[in-house]
Scaffold this motif. Structure first.
Motif, PDB file in Angstrom:
ATOM      1  N   VAL B 194     -44.065 -51.688 -40.982  1.00 42.96           N
ATOM      2  CA  VAL B 194     -42.909 -51.164 -40.216  1.00 42.96           C
ATOM      3  C   VAL B 194     -43.216 -51.352 -38.978  1.00 42.96           C
ATOM      4  O   VAL B 194     -42.394 -50.927 -38.038  1.00 42.96           O
ATOM      5  CB  VAL B 194     -43.128 -49.514 -40.580  1.00 42.96           C
ATOM      6  CG1 VAL B 194     -42.462 -49.297 -42.209  1.00 42.96           C
ATOM      7  CG2 VAL B 194     -44.266 -48.758 -40.396  1.00 42.96           C
ATOM      8  N   THR B 196     -44.113 -53.599 -35.402  1.00 46.36           N
ATOM      9  CA  THR B 196     -44.174 -54.742 -34.692  1.00 46.36           C
ATOM     10  C   THR B 196     -45.024 -54.777 -33.536  1.00 46.36           C
ATOM     11  O   THR B 196     -44.571 -53.681 -32.769  1.00 46.36           O
ATOM     12  CB  THR B 196     -42.673 -55.275 -34.641  1.00 46.36           C
ATOM     13  OG1 THR B 196     -42.108 -55.548 -35.771  1.00 46.36           O
ATOM     14  CG2 THR B 196     -42.644 -56.663 -33.934  1.00 46.36           C
ATOM     15  N   PRO B 198     -45.885 -55.856 -29.869  1.00 40.01           N
ATOM     16  CA  PRO B 198     -45.318 -56.739 -28.978  1.00 40.01           C
ATOM     17  C   PRO B 198     -46.271 -57.920 -28.494  1.00 40.01           C
ATOM     18  O   PRO B 198     -45.873 -58.921 -28.261  1.00 40.01           O
ATOM     19  CB  PRO B 198     -45.157 -55.776 -27.522  1.00 40.01           C
ATOM     20  CG  PRO B 198     -45.762 -54.812 -27.711  1.00 40.01           C
ATOM     21  CD  PRO B 198     -46.158 -54.448 -29.481  1.00 40.01           C
ATOM     22  N   MET B 279     -47.627 -51.682 -23.517  1.00 42.59           N
ATOM     23  CA  MET B 279     -47.916 -53.250 -23.163  1.00 42.59           C
ATOM     24  C   MET B 279     -46.737 -53.821 -22.675  1.00 42.59           C
ATOM     25  O   MET B 279     -45.541 -53.559 -23.358  1.00 42.59           O
ATOM     26  CB  MET B 279     -48.701 -54.050 -24.162  1.00 42.59           C
ATOM     27  CG  MET B 279     -50.093 -53.637 -24.418  1.00 42.59           C
ATOM     28  SD  MET B 279     -50.588 -54.852 -25.949  1.00 42.59           S
ATOM     29  CE  MET B 279     -52.118 -54.059 -26.326  1.00 42.59           C
ATOM     30  N   HIS B 281     -44.887 -57.441 -20.697  1.00 43.37           N
ATOM     31  CA  HIS B 281     -45.151 -58.871 -20.002  1.00 43.37           C
ATOM     32  C   HIS B 281     -45.446 -58.477 -18.472  1.00 43.37           C
ATOM     33  O   HIS B 281     -44.671 -57.884 -17.953  1.00 43.37           O
ATOM     34  CB  HIS B 281     -43.861 -59.738 -19.925  1.00 43.37           C
ATOM     35  CG  HIS B 281     -43.768 -60.449 -21.391  1.00 43.37           C
ATOM     36  ND1 HIS B 281     -44.489 -61.587 -21.608  1.00 43.37           N
ATOM     37  CD2 HIS B 281     -43.016 -60.155 -22.417  1.00 43.37           C
ATOM     38  CE1 HIS B 281     -44.056 -62.221 -22.597  1.00 43.37           C
ATOM     39  NE2 HIS B 281     -43.222 -61.431 -23.157  1.00 43.37           N
ATOM     40  N   GLY B 282     -46.549 -59.052 -18.015  1.00 45.23           N
ATOM     41  CA  GLY B 282     -46.785 -59.018 -16.511  1.00 45.23           C
ATOM     42  C   GLY B 282     -46.333 -60.199 -15.611  1.00 45.23           C
ATOM     43  O   GLY B 282     -46.135 -61.318 -16.426  1.00 45.23           O
ATOM     44  N   PRO B 283     -46.639 -60.128 -14.693  1.00 48.37           N
ATOM     45  CA  PRO B 283     -46.654 -61.241 -13.681  1.00 48.37           C
ATOM     46  C   PRO B 283     -47.747 -62.143 -13.734  1.00 48.37           C
ATOM     47  O   PRO B 283     -48.566 -61.862 -14.051  1.00 48.37           O
ATOM     48  CB  PRO B 283     -46.228 -60.930 -12.328  1.00 48.37           C
ATOM     49  CG  PRO B 283     -47.145 -59.663 -12.311  1.00 48.37           C
ATOM     50  CD  PRO B 283     -47.254 -58.968 -13.754  1.00 48.37           C
ATOM     51  N   LEU B 284     -47.418 -63.427 -12.957  1.00 50.97           N
ATOM     52  CA  LEU B 284     -48.340 -64.208 -12.985  1.00 50.97           C
ATOM     53  C   LEU B 284     -49.623 -63.782 -12.056  1.00 50.97           C
ATOM     54  O   LEU B 284     -49.249 -63.229 -10.815  1.00 50.97           O
ATOM     55  CB  LEU B 284     -47.957 -65.645 -12.058  1.00 50.97           C
ATOM     56  CG  LEU B 284     -48.750 -66.886 -12.095  1.00 50.97           C
ATOM     57  CD1 LEU B 284     -49.097 -67.328 -13.470  1.00 50.97           C
ATOM     58  CD2 LEU B 284     -48.099 -68.194 -11.161  1.00 50.97           C
ATOM     59  N   TYR B 372     -50.018 -65.489 -16.952  1.00 52.01           N
ATOM     60  CA  TYR B 372     -49.053 -64.175 -16.902  1.00 52.01           C
ATOM     61  C   TYR B 372     -49.701 -63.283 -17.599  1.00 52.01           C
ATOM     62  O   TYR B 372     -50.004 -63.444 -18.842  1.00 52.01           O
ATOM     63  CB  TYR B 372     -47.904 -64.745 -17.956  1.00 52.01           C
ATOM     64  CG  TYR B 372     -46.972 -65.636 -16.761  1.00 52.01           C
ATOM     65  CD1 TYR B 372     -46.435 -64.994 -15.744  1.00 52.01           C
ATOM     66  CD2 TYR B 372     -47.077 -66.911 -16.900  1.00 52.01           C
ATOM     67  CE1 TYR B 372     -45.605 -65.999 -14.984  1.00 52.01           C
ATOM     68  CE2 TYR B 372     -46.536 -67.923 -15.989  1.00 52.01           C
ATOM     69  CZ  TYR B 372     -45.682 -67.300 -14.943  1.00 52.01           C
ATOM     70  OH  TYR B 372     -45.152 -68.246 -14.104  1.00 52.01           O
ATOM     71  N   ALA B 375     -49.334 -56.625 -19.145  1.00 48.38           N
ATOM     72  CA  ALA B 375     -49.570 -55.614 -18.349  1.00 48.38           C
ATOM     73  C   ALA B 375     -49.738 -54.305 -19.285  1.00 48.38           C
ATOM     74  O   ALA B 375     -48.889 -53.891 -19.823  1.00 48.38           O
ATOM     75  CB  ALA B 375     -48.451 -55.062 -17.458  1.00 48.38           C
ATOM     76  N   ARG B 406     -46.860 -47.979 -28.923  1.00 46.82           N
ATOM     77  CA  ARG B 406     -45.607 -47.022 -28.768  1.00 46.82           C
ATOM     78  C   ARG B 406     -45.777 -45.627 -28.957  1.00 46.82           C
ATOM     79  O   ARG B 406     -46.566 -45.367 -29.945  1.00 46.82           O
ATOM     80  CB  ARG B 406     -44.522 -47.965 -29.594  1.00 46.82           C
ATOM     81  CG  ARG B 406     -44.153 -49.242 -29.092  1.00 46.82           C
ATOM     82  CD  ARG B 406     -43.009 -49.625 -29.931  1.00 46.82           C
ATOM     83  NE  ARG B 406     -42.603 -51.075 -29.463  1.00 46.82           N
ATOM     84  CZ  ARG B 406     -43.087 -52.041 -30.033  1.00 46.82           C
ATOM     85  NH1 ARG B 406     -43.681 -52.100 -31.176  1.00 46.82           N
ATOM     86  NH2 ARG B 406     -42.577 -53.291 -29.657  1.00 46.82           N
ATOM     87  N   GLU B 408     -43.524 -43.627 -30.643  1.00 43.95           N
ATOM     88  CA  GLU B 408     -43.247 -43.437 -32.110  1.00 43.95           C
ATOM     89  C   GLU B 408     -44.395 -43.921 -33.030  1.00 43.95           C
ATOM     90  O   GLU B 408     -44.317 -43.237 -34.094  1.00 43.95           O
ATOM     91  CB  GLU B 408     -41.895 -44.206 -32.574  1.00 43.95           C
ATOM     92  CG  GLU B 408     -41.835 -45.428 -32.266  1.00 43.95           C
ATOM     93  CD  GLU B 408     -41.506 -46.140 -30.882  1.00 43.95           C
ATOM     94  OE1 GLU B 408     -41.664 -45.314 -30.032  1.00 43.95           O
ATOM     95  OE2 GLU B 408     -41.016 -46.980 -30.777  1.00 43.95           O
ATOM     96  N   PHE B 412     -46.127 -41.538 -35.703  1.00 42.27           N
ATOM     97  CA  PHE B 412     -46.238 -41.787 -37.153  1.00 42.27           C
ATOM     98  C   PHE B 412     -47.577 -41.920 -37.807  1.00 42.27           C
ATOM     99  O   PHE B 412     -47.954 -41.148 -38.701  1.00 42.27           O
ATOM    100  CB  PHE B 412     -45.618 -42.999 -37.483  1.00 42.27           C
ATOM    101  CG  PHE B 412     -45.732 -43.764 -39.031  1.00 42.27           C
ATOM    102  CD1 PHE B 412     -44.719 -43.133 -39.536  1.00 42.27           C
ATOM    103  CD2 PHE B 412     -46.494 -44.538 -39.347  1.00 42.27           C
ATOM    104  CE1 PHE B 412     -44.913 -43.685 -40.974  1.00 42.27           C
ATOM    105  CE2 PHE B 412     -46.690 -44.998 -40.476  1.00 42.27           C
ATOM    106  CZ  PHE B 412     -45.604 -44.506 -41.461  1.00 42.27           C
TER     107      PHE B 412
END
Lengths: 454, 506
Positions: B194, B196, B198, B279, B281-284, B372, B375, B406, B408, B412
């Motif tokens: 249940v 996923t 990232p 978490m 996506h972060g920058p270069l 990349y 974060a 996350r 939630e 859980f």
């Protein structure tokens, strides 16, 4: 309604699986987040005045930037030409050096064009920063071609829509029902939600106008969504000043639909605002709207303006059903609760009362060299996305101003004045939905994607 | 899920006092993937067998999230004429390199047990599939034996360490499948998770720990069944699987030889706190900087391992004059003689720098790697509190898992964990004749009228054994009551949409 970026995962379910409150809530949360995306306040985008060309060679009239996230180009542009010539307008991908679209029009009345070009950006990876140029020419030298570029950028596309299921009481549940809802939500989220948030790039400020006539201080556009438009101007004039907002349909850019004004007298710089009921002007969902904001000092001496804020606002629409917050032990898995979800999802799709308008508008500079290089270039906006991308103006400090009465200020640690700087806005006290001003910038925009920066 | 006994009479023979036990043991000496070669059926040498499959956590004695313990088997063989002795070239070691060179290490082993039926003959079911970890000859006057200590297939990814690139937006079961397959363990039966994630990557931790952490982040568990199939079962699996809903055997006092109840009040908690770290996506960013100059001799290559300061979703191959400056000892530009290749994972890269100049050494200055970053936000906490008042005061159990990302998801996991820990849990140990088809997670009915015991329970530990010509089973059983907050849960494909409906789980 404050908007906060979401990171919600909706599980795919299978036959024989026990339904959980967490998974049911994830549908509701995702739908709610999409509603927030659609309904929250968002800044208008800067729109320049109409352009003219009498040359048969393409000349760049606008430079815009966008963070790549969708493959489809969209445009909203009005064209006009001398009756004996043809106006040509092309969207040029300066980053790759290719033409993405070319429009042409003959006739001396404004013709509004909206459209899309599929796969225009398919060569890019998510996060790439793309420079677009809008170039204009005429077919016959010396005869005019005019273009009013309201918006150009990227747009997601939903090719197939699975449709929302019916949850008829008494029928046996299926995993497919919930997976269809999931599919709809993901398609909406992936394909239509903007990955960038527009900031309103300011036009040149004028702190001492020196006369008592009307000055255009900002042009801006947005797609209408019910129902308020809020405009703030920072200005002063001891003996009185006013600003007003003229409102036009982009489809008939010369015809004023309405005008709203207020006036004040301030011995010091002060923000004043107008809250405009746009529904009363007869706009419909998704219509492109242009506004022009004027400043005028009533009498001297002294008086001027600095910043402009303009954003769409509106109460959440009553057609939205608040999804149930599920908990372990709930026994309400029936049509009454599940149809709320289905109905909300359907409203977010094309043609729905809450349709998401998913364009990412490529941003203009503030102001560009044609508009006049000046100090303290600025943009204003509502914080919606985590990553702030900034091109610093020369070596001016980039300052973020926000908070109560814009009383908080920080200088951002820019490191490259010739390149894009990326800031994680989660590191600042500015909440999602909060207004802020950036100064010392050439270009700035917010993005869900931390972009390619070199 | 119980093994199939269709077409057999095991259901009646297993508790028949006159049914003759059958034990079959196979070893794949030539490592060809089957047990059909000569010498591979070693059943005739078997003295004793002891197997353990446990879903029980070592600390709590309960089936908690992630998984249980590695399956083991101890195999005691007669060793006539030093047949199995690794050093004996006249025995099997003379034929099979796997014995002579590796003392049978990682030789696949299969153990079957069952009973002889009057009509069908031997009816056996697989009780263990694994590999030999250790061979221990036990030879003394009057005794010539050899003990093989074996581990289930999970045992061989206990110390299997890998580094991987980042996988994005994958369900937990998809991640488990990916890493298991990469490790060569393709026999899998995985519930759809249940959760996923990232981002997910391997950073050199033992693979089994990593996969169990993934499983725990979904509130489920990963274990290997008796046939060596990796099974991921989500939190609701026991509410969904037919073999966990309907008793697969009745373990009665009539065949029981021992029963022991163990109350576990010490493991009762009033709340569970689960922390999560978002978490994105972060920058270069520059994720590696080499403070030293890398020296590459003429016409040679040097490989360096670069550990990143932060995990990266993607990494850029260093660009000459931007990320490094190659120069000769005298300082002249050596870019035309310098090439660089990189193999990167999420957290490290192997950089090979090649100097093509035949005579001048190459110095690499200011080497850096940009990537990349992922974060990772500050850890935040979700708390689940019990409504029961079984213990005095507050006792918190903390769940910490890097793959809780996350709120939630953390909620859980906390609620699921609290359901298990908010009450004292009794583990019933039942010993009797081997009921060969039971698997972990099966529901059984355990009865002992003298003890007043008559309850459905989940099999959480299985210990089939053979000694002295008898088959035995020690089964650890978790009584079903209150393992889940309620019953009649809403099951997709079975429950109907209606109000009131079947109930929803966490």
């Amino acid at each position: 309604m404050a908007y906060r970026p979401f990171n919600i995962a909706i599980p795919e379910v299978e036959t024989g699986q026990v339904l959980g409150a967490t998974m049911l809530n994830s549908y509701g949360r995702m739908a709610g987040a999409l509603l927030a995306e659609a309904q929250s306040e968002y800044s208008l985008a800067k729109c320049k005045n109409s352009h003219t060309s009498t040359s048969t060679s393409y000349a760049t009239k606008e430079r815009r930037w966008i963070v790549h996230s969708k493959n489809t180009l969209f445009y909203a542009i009005a064209l006009r030409s001398d009756v004996n010539s043809i106006c040509y307008l092309r969207v040029w991908d300066q980053t790759r050096g290719v033409q993405l679209a070319e429009l042409q029009h003959q006739g001396n009345t404004w013709q509004f064009y909206t459209g899309t070009v599929a796969n225009a950006f398919s060569a890019y990876a998510n996060g790439d920063i793309i420079e677009l140029q809008l170039q204009l020419r005429t077919a016959v030298s010396g005869l005019s071609a005019n273009a009013w570029i309201f918006a150009v950028g990227q747009q997601g596309v939903i090719n197939t829509w699975p449709g929302v299921p019916a949850f008829a009481d008494g029928t046996t549940s299926t995993a497919q029902d919930l997976n269809d809802v999931r599919d709809c939500l993901l398609r909406l989220e992936n394909s239509k939600v903007p990955a960038t948030a527009t900031l309103l790039a300011s036009e040149p400020m004028n702190e001492d106008v020196g006369d008592d006539v009307a000055h255009t201080i900002q042009n801006a556009v947005y797609r209408y969504r019910g129902n308020r438009l809020v405009v703030f101007v920072e200005g002063f004039a001891v003996n009185g000043w006013k600003f007003w907002v003229d409102i036009y349909r982009c489809s008939a850019p010369s015809t004023k639909v309405g005008s709203v004004q207020g006036s004040w007298a301030d011995a010091a710089w002060k923000w004043h605002g107008l809250d405009i009921d746009m529904a009363a002007l007869g706009f419909t969902l998704g219509e492109w709207v242009r506004i022009r904001i004027y400043y005028q000092r009533l009498t001297g001496p002294n008086g001027g303006w600095r910043r402009v804020v303009a954003y769409r606002s509106g109460a959440p629409t009553p057609t939205w059903s608040t999804p149930r917050l599920w908990a372990e032990g709930d026994t309400a898995v029936g049509n009454a609760e599940l149809s709320k979800l289905a109905s909300n999802v359907a409203q977010l799709y094309a043609g729905g009362a809450l349709e998401l308008l998913g364009q990412n508008i490529a941003t203009l500079a503030a102001p560009d060299t044609v508009e006049g290089d000046g100090p303290d270039r600025a943009c204003t906006g509502i914080h919606r996305k985590r990553w702030l991308l900034v091109k610093q103006h020369k070596s001016e400090p980039v300052t973020l101003t926000y908070g109560p009465s814009f009383s908080l200020s920080e200088t951002l640690p820019t490191v490259r004045e010739d390149r894009w700087n990326v800031f994680d806005m989660d590191e600042y006290e500015l909440p999602y939905g909060g207004l802020y001003i950036l100064t010392g910038i050439d270009v700035a925009l917010e993005s869900d994607l931390a972009p390619v920066t070199d | 899920m119980a093994q199939s006994i269709a077409g057999t009479n095991l259901a009646s023979n297993w508790h028949s006092p006159v049914a003759e036990p059958v034990v079959r043991v196979y070893a794949d000496w030539d490592l060809d993937g089957d047990y059909s070669d000569a010498d591979e059926d070693i059943s005739g040498y078997v003295l004793r067998v002891s197997i353990a499959h446990r879903l029980l956590d070592a600390v709590y004695g309960l089936p908690v999230m992630g998984g249980g313990r590695v399956s083991t088997a101890s195999l005691t063989l007669l060793n006539p004429a030093h047949r199995f002795t690794p050093e004996n070239a006249n025995g099997l070691a003379g034929t099979y390199a796997s014995i002579a060179q590796r003392k049978a290490y990682r030789v696949p082993v299969k153990i079957e047990m069952g009973y002889r039926d009057a009509v069908n003959g031997a009816e056996v079911l697989t009780q263990f599939v694994g590999q030999v970890e250790n061979a221990d000859p036990n030879e003394r006057a009057g005794q010539r034996m050899l003990v093989y200590t074996c581990k289930g297939l999970d045992g061989f990814i206990e110390r299997h360490r890998i580094y991987s690139t980042v996988r994005e937006d994958q369900r937990v079961d998809q991640l488990i499948a990916h890493y298991l397959t990469a490790a060569g363990l393709t026999a899998q039966q995985l519930d759809k998770a249940v959760t996923t994630l990232p981002f997910a990557w391997a950073n050199g931790e033992p693979l089994l720990d990593l996969l169990r952490a993934f499983a725990a982040a979904d509130g489920g568990w990963l274990y290997w069944d008796k046939a060596g199939v990796a099974r991921y079962e989500r939190a609701t699996h026991w509410l969904e699987s037919a073999d966990s809903l309907t008793p697969q055997a009745t373990l009665t006092g009539a065949v029981a030889t021992q029963q022991r109840n163990e109350a576990l009040y010490r493991n009762v908690f009033s709340s569970v706190r689960a922390s999560y770290t978002p978490m994105a996506h972060g920058p270069l960013r520059v994720v590696y900087t080499n403070d030293d100059v890398v020296e590459v001799p003429p016409a040679a290559s040097t490989t360096i391992t670069c550990e990143f300061t932060q995990p990266c979703s993607t990494v850029r191959t260093p660009v000459v004059q931007t990320d490094y400056s190659p120069a000769s000892p005298a300082g002249s530009d050596m870019a035309s003689h310098c090439s660089l290749t990189m193999t990167a994972t999420a957290t490290r890269a192997e950089l090979t720098v090649t100097n093509s100049h035949a005579s001048i050494p190459l110095y690499l200055y200011r080497l850096r790697i940009r990537g990349y970053i992922i974060a990772v936000g500050d850890a935040q906490e979700v708390r689940a509190e019990t409504a029961l008042t079984l213990i005095d005061g507050q006792r918190d159990h903390e769940v910490s898992n890097p793959w809780l990302v996350r709120p939630e998801q953390a909620a859980f996991v906390a609620r699921r964990m609290l359901t298990l820990l908010e009450r004292p849990r009794e583990i019933v140990t039942w010993t009797g004749r081997l009921c060969p088809w039971l698997e972990l997670g099966d529901l059984v009915t355990v009865q002992n009228s003298a003890q007043g015991l008559d309850t459905p329970a989940y099999v959480v530990g299985l210990h089939p054994s053979y000694a002295g010509g008898a088959l035995r089973m020690d089964a650890e059983l978790l009584p079903q009551a209150n393992v889940f907050p309620g019953g009649d849960y809403f099951t997709l494909g079975a429950s109907k949409y209606q109000t009131p409906s079947d109930r929803v789980y966490f």
